[in-house]
Write a protein that holds these residues in place. Structure first.
Motif, PDB file in Angstrom:
ATOM      1  N   PHE A  87      30.457  27.987  -9.891  1.00 43.77           N
ATOM      2  CA  PHE A  87      30.020  29.326  -9.462  1.00 43.77           C
ATOM      3  C   PHE A  87      30.722  29.764  -8.164  1.00 43.77           C
ATOM      4  O   PHE A  87      31.123  28.947  -7.334  1.00 43.77           O
ATOM      5  CB  PHE A  87      28.494  29.337  -9.277  1.00 43.77           C
ATOM      6  CG  PHE A  87      27.759  29.207 -10.591  1.00 43.77           C
ATOM      7  CD1 PHE A  87      27.400  30.325 -11.317  1.00 43.77           C
ATOM      8  CD2 PHE A  87      27.468  27.945 -11.113  1.00 43.77           C
ATOM      9  CE1 PHE A  87      26.743  30.204 -12.544  1.00 43.77           C
ATOM     10  CE2 PHE A  87      26.813  27.814 -12.335  1.00 43.77           C
ATOM     11  CZ  PHE A  87      26.445  28.944 -13.053  1.00 43.77           C
ATOM     12  N   ASP A  88      30.843  31.109  -8.035  1.00 41.06           N
ATOM     13  CA  ASP A  88      31.453  31.700  -6.843  1.00 41.06           C
ATOM     14  C   ASP A  88      30.409  32.057  -5.786  1.00 41.06           C
ATOM     15  O   ASP A  88      30.719  32.118  -4.594  1.00 41.06           O
ATOM     16  CB  ASP A  88      32.178  33.011  -7.215  1.00 41.06           C
ATOM     17  CG  ASP A  88      33.228  32.785  -8.268  1.00 41.06           C
ATOM     18  OD1 ASP A  88      34.309  32.281  -7.921  1.00 41.06           O
ATOM     19  OD2 ASP A  88      32.964  33.092  -9.461  1.00 41.06           O
ATOM     20  N   LEU A  89      29.183  32.365  -6.250  1.00 47.92           N
ATOM     21  CA  LEU A  89      28.186  32.947  -5.342  1.00 47.92           C
ATOM     22  C   LEU A  89      26.785  32.475  -5.704  1.00 47.92           C
ATOM     23  O   LEU A  89      26.381  32.529  -6.870  1.00 47.92           O
ATOM     24  CB  LEU A  89      28.263  34.490  -5.476  1.00 47.92           C
ATOM     25  CG  LEU A  89      27.180  35.327  -4.802  1.00 47.92           C
ATOM     26  CD1 LEU A  89      27.244  35.184  -3.268  1.00 47.92           C
ATOM     27  CD2 LEU A  89      27.344  36.809  -5.186  1.00 47.92           C
ATOM     28  N   LEU A  90      26.070  32.015  -4.670  1.00 45.55           N
ATOM     29  CA  LEU A  90      24.631  31.758  -4.803  1.00 45.55           C
ATOM     30  C   LEU A  90      23.933  32.874  -4.049  1.00 45.55           C
ATOM     31  O   LEU A  90      24.201  33.070  -2.851  1.00 45.55           O
ATOM     32  CB  LEU A  90      24.236  30.426  -4.153  1.00 45.55           C
ATOM     33  CG  LEU A  90      24.938  29.161  -4.626  1.00 45.55           C
ATOM     34  CD1 LEU A  90      24.546  27.978  -3.731  1.00 45.55           C
ATOM     35  CD2 LEU A  90      24.543  28.867  -6.082  1.00 45.55           C
ATOM     36  N   PHE A  91      23.047  33.577  -4.732  1.00 44.16           N
ATOM     37  CA  PHE A  91      22.407  34.759  -4.139  1.00 44.16           C
ATOM     38  C   PHE A  91      20.898  34.603  -4.228  1.00 44.16           C
ATOM     39  O   PHE A  91      20.379  34.037  -5.199  1.00 44.16           O
ATOM     40  CB  PHE A  91      22.840  36.005  -4.931  1.00 44.16           C
ATOM     41  CG  PHE A  91      22.171  37.281  -4.490  1.00 44.16           C
ATOM     42  CD1 PHE A  91      22.778  38.104  -3.550  1.00 44.16           C
ATOM     43  CD2 PHE A  91      20.921  37.660  -5.010  1.00 44.16           C
ATOM     44  CE1 PHE A  91      22.166  39.290  -3.139  1.00 44.16           C
ATOM     45  CE2 PHE A  91      20.311  38.850  -4.595  1.00 44.16           C
ATOM     46  CZ  PHE A  91      20.942  39.660  -3.667  1.00 44.16           C
ATOM     47  N   SER A  92      20.168  35.116  -3.242  1.00 44.41           N
ATOM     48  CA  SER A  92      18.714  35.182  -3.415  1.00 44.41           C
ATOM     49  C   SER A  92      18.088  36.234  -2.511  1.00 44.41           C
ATOM     50  O   SER A  92      18.393  36.313  -1.328  1.00 44.41           O
ATOM     51  CB  SER A  92      18.056  33.824  -3.124  1.00 44.41           C
ATOM     52  OG  SER A  92      16.679  33.902  -3.455  1.00 44.41           O
ATOM     53  N   ARG A  93      17.200  37.019  -3.112  1.00 42.10           N
ATOM     54  CA  ARG A  93      16.335  37.906  -2.329  1.00 42.10           C
ATOM     55  C   ARG A  93      14.956  37.240  -2.314  1.00 42.10           C
ATOM     56  O   ARG A  93      14.232  37.265  -3.299  1.00 42.10           O
ATOM     57  CB  ARG A  93      16.264  39.288  -2.996  1.00 42.10           C
ATOM     58  CG  ARG A  93      15.417  40.296  -2.228  1.00 42.10           C
ATOM     59  CD  ARG A  93      15.259  41.613  -2.982  1.00 42.10           C
ATOM     60  NE  ARG A  93      14.207  41.553  -3.979  1.00 42.10           N
ATOM     61  CZ  ARG A  93      13.788  42.598  -4.716  1.00 42.10           C
ATOM     62  NH1 ARG A  93      14.368  43.768  -4.576  1.00 42.10           N
ATOM     63  NH2 ARG A  93      12.822  42.467  -5.605  1.00 42.10           N
ATOM     64  N   PHE A  94      14.640  36.586  -1.210  1.00 47.83           N
ATOM     65  CA  PHE A  94      13.305  36.015  -0.982  1.00 47.83           C
ATOM     66  C   PHE A  94      12.901  34.956  -2.015  1.00 47.83           C
ATOM     67  O   PHE A  94      11.717  34.774  -2.267  1.00 47.83           O
ATOM     68  CB  PHE A  94      12.228  37.121  -0.944  1.00 47.83           C
ATOM     69  CG  PHE A  94      12.494  38.207   0.066  1.00 47.83           C
ATOM     70  CD1 PHE A  94      12.940  37.895   1.338  1.00 47.83           C
ATOM     71  CD2 PHE A  94      12.294  39.549  -0.245  1.00 47.83           C
ATOM     72  CE1 PHE A  94      13.186  38.895   2.280  1.00 47.83           C
ATOM     73  CE2 PHE A  94      12.538  40.558   0.686  1.00 47.83           C
ATOM     74  CZ  PHE A  94      12.984  40.219   1.953  1.00 47.83           C
ATOM     75  N   GLY A  95      13.882  34.257  -2.597  1.00 49.08           N
ATOM     76  CA  GLY A  95      13.540  33.284  -3.641  1.00 49.08           C
ATOM     77  C   GLY A  95      13.712  31.838  -3.228  1.00 49.08           C
ATOM     78  O   GLY A  95      13.522  30.951  -4.056  1.00 49.08           O
ATOM     79  N   VAL A  96      14.049  31.580  -1.943  1.00 50.23           N
ATOM     80  CA  VAL A  96      14.324  30.181  -1.571  1.00 50.23           C
ATOM     81  C   VAL A  96      13.309  29.605  -0.584  1.00 50.23           C
ATOM     82  O   VAL A  96      13.358  28.414  -0.281  1.00 50.23           O
ATOM     83  CB  VAL A  96      15.747  30.022  -0.963  1.00 50.23           C
ATOM     84  CG1 VAL A  96      16.823  30.466  -1.943  1.00 50.23           C
ATOM     85  CG2 VAL A  96      15.879  30.774   0.346  1.00 50.23           C
ATOM     86  N   MET A  97      12.398  30.435  -0.096  1.00 51.90           N
ATOM     87  CA  MET A  97      11.495  29.956   0.966  1.00 51.90           C
ATOM     88  C   MET A  97      10.372  29.085   0.414  1.00 51.90           C
ATOM     89  O   MET A  97       9.592  28.536   1.161  1.00 51.90           O
ATOM     90  CB  MET A  97      10.855  31.140   1.719  1.00 51.90           C
ATOM     91  CG  MET A  97      11.841  32.086   2.342  1.00 51.90           C
ATOM     92  SD  MET A  97      12.091  33.469   1.212  1.00 51.90           S
ATOM     93  CE  MET A  97      10.674  34.479   1.529  1.00 51.90           C
ATOM     94  N   PHE A  98      10.290  29.030  -0.927  1.00 53.36           N
ATOM     95  CA  PHE A  98       9.178  28.304  -1.544  1.00 53.36           C
ATOM     96  C   PHE A  98       9.610  26.945  -2.080  1.00 53.36           C
ATOM     97  O   PHE A  98       8.852  26.284  -2.786  1.00 53.36           O
ATOM     98  CB  PHE A  98       8.566  29.188  -2.650  1.00 53.36           C
ATOM     99  CG  PHE A  98       8.146  30.528  -2.104  1.00 53.36           C
ATOM    100  CD1 PHE A  98       6.922  30.665  -1.465  1.00 53.36           C
ATOM    101  CD2 PHE A  98       8.994  31.616  -2.156  1.00 53.36           C
ATOM    102  CE1 PHE A  98       6.548  31.881  -0.910  1.00 53.36           C
ATOM    103  CE2 PHE A  98       8.629  32.837  -1.612  1.00 53.36           C
ATOM    104  CZ  PHE A  98       7.404  32.971  -0.982  1.00 53.36           C
ATOM    105  N   PHE A  99      10.835  26.530  -1.742  1.00 56.72           N
ATOM    106  CA  PHE A  99      11.287  25.192  -2.142  1.00 56.72           C
ATOM    107  C   PHE A  99      10.426  24.141  -1.443  1.00 56.72           C
ATOM    108  O   PHE A  99      10.261  24.191  -0.220  1.00 56.72           O
ATOM    109  CB  PHE A  99      12.740  24.958  -1.717  1.00 56.72           C
ATOM    110  CG  PHE A  99      13.769  25.734  -2.489  1.00 56.72           C
ATOM    111  CD1 PHE A  99      13.541  26.175  -3.785  1.00 56.72           C
ATOM    112  CD2 PHE A  99      15.012  26.000  -1.912  1.00 56.72           C
ATOM    113  CE1 PHE A  99      14.516  26.877  -4.494  1.00 56.72           C
ATOM    114  CE2 PHE A  99      15.985  26.697  -2.605  1.00 56.72           C
ATOM    115  CZ  PHE A  99      15.746  27.137  -3.896  1.00 56.72           C
ATOM    116  N   THR A 100       9.918  23.175  -2.243  1.00 56.66           N
ATOM    117  CA  THR A 100       9.138  22.099  -1.622  1.00 56.66           C
ATOM    118  C   THR A 100      10.064  21.022  -1.051  1.00 56.66           C
ATOM    119  O   THR A 100       9.686  20.291  -0.158  1.00 56.66           O
ATOM    120  CB  THR A 100       8.171  21.463  -2.644  1.00 56.66           C
ATOM    121  OG1 THR A 100       8.901  21.219  -3.840  1.00 56.66           O
ATOM    122  CG2 THR A 100       7.003  22.373  -2.934  1.00 56.66           C
TER     123      THR A 100
END
Ligand code: SAM
Length: 279
Positions: A112-125
């Motif tokens: 992949f070229d790009l990892l993107f997230s709008r507010f989707g990574v803060m819930f990683f345990t």
């Protein structure tokens, strides 16, 4: 919160609220989305992962940008949110969704070229493990671009309704500094540590502030409906009886009325726009 608690939340009350408010909330968050997409600058032909893609609004936007020669993979642990994403996906876009945990999903390595997230990574345990797994999916030089909330006091659009709710319901359990939650990436030192340990380089954090219209142009009642379903206030209200919910709604209505500017109900949202590269 454990991994199981997160899956239960996003497949239960949390996911249901986001699905109910998907259209309204995508409209409220439009200025944030625009800033994230501008920072990501997805190019035709690029391969993108939309992390914690939820109801898929950003996956569709990215799909349009990468075009027929590109590809977007939206990954999320929430079945109801992905069902909405599939429903809303226009035919012919190069976007696919997968129901899986980004922490251990077997992405094709170096693709992949790009990892993107709008507010989707803060819930990683397990954020280091999750980001290391995602980083391995990037080509060398591939980019990570995501938005997360800064401190509670930088986000009156969440905290004004929550403070009103606390006049009627018990406070939410206090989260520890390493716990997943909406503000888990507020601390720059933690973000740098997590991303460095996950193998990212050139980590940069830019503060951005937005005036969000919580009613999406439809006034205070629409704003009340939106915050009763989303964010910390909605969490504090889960399982409360109808009379308490009505009392909370009245308090929130009063608090939001102060922020009315014509048909808009404007409160601040403070985020970090975080960028990094795979070495
Ligand atoms: C605040 S919502 C944001 C959804 C979407 N990005 C948006 O902006 O509308 C957080 C999302 O992250 C997802 N999520 C949480 N932990 C995850 C994980 N470990 N792997 C994949 N998705 C996850 C949730 O299911 C939820 O859809």
């Amino acid at each position: 919160m454990t991994k199981l608690d997160q899956a239960a939340f996003w497949n239960g009350a949390g996911g249901r609220h986001w699905v109910n408010q998907q259209e309204a909330f995508d409209a409220v968050l439009a200025p944030v989305t625009e800033a994230c997409l501008a920072a990501a600058a997805a190019q035709p032909g690029e391969q993108v992962i939309d992390i914690g893609c939820g109801c898929g609004g950003t996956s569709v936007a990215l799909g349009r940008q990468v075009g027929a020669s590109g590809r977007v993979l939206g990954i999320d642990i929430s079945q109801p949110m992905l069902a909405r994403a599939a429903e809303l996906l226009p035919a012919g876009l190069p976007v696919a969704f997968v129901e899986a945990d980004a922490t251990d999903y077997a992405f094709p390595a170096g693709r992949f070229d790009l990892l993107f997230s709008r507010f989707g990574v803060m819930f990683f345990t397990e954020p280091v493990r999750a980001f290391a797994n995602l980083r391995a999916a990037l080509k060398p030089g591939g980019r990570l671009v995501f938005a997360c909330f800064r401190r509670p006091q930088d986000n009156p659009f969440w905290m004004v309704p929550l403070t009103s709710a606390y006049a009627h319901v018990p406070r939410l359990p206090k989260l520890g500094p390493e716990d997943p939650g909406p503000f888990s990436f507020a601390d720059p030192a933690r973000v740098h540590r997590v991303l460095s340990e996950a193998g990212f380089a050139a980590i940069e954090m830019a503060a951005a502030d937005f005036d969000l219209d919580l009613g999406g142009g439809a006034g205070v009642e629409a704003a009340v409906a939106s915050v009763l379903e989303l964010g910390p206030a909605s969490q504090a209200l889960d399982d409360q009886p109808a009379e308490i919910r009505a009392a909370v709604a009245a308090s929130i209505r009063e608090a939001l009325a102060v922020h009315q500017r014509g048909p808009a109900v404007v409160l601040g949202c403070g985020i970090w726009l975080i960028t990094a590269l795979a070495p």
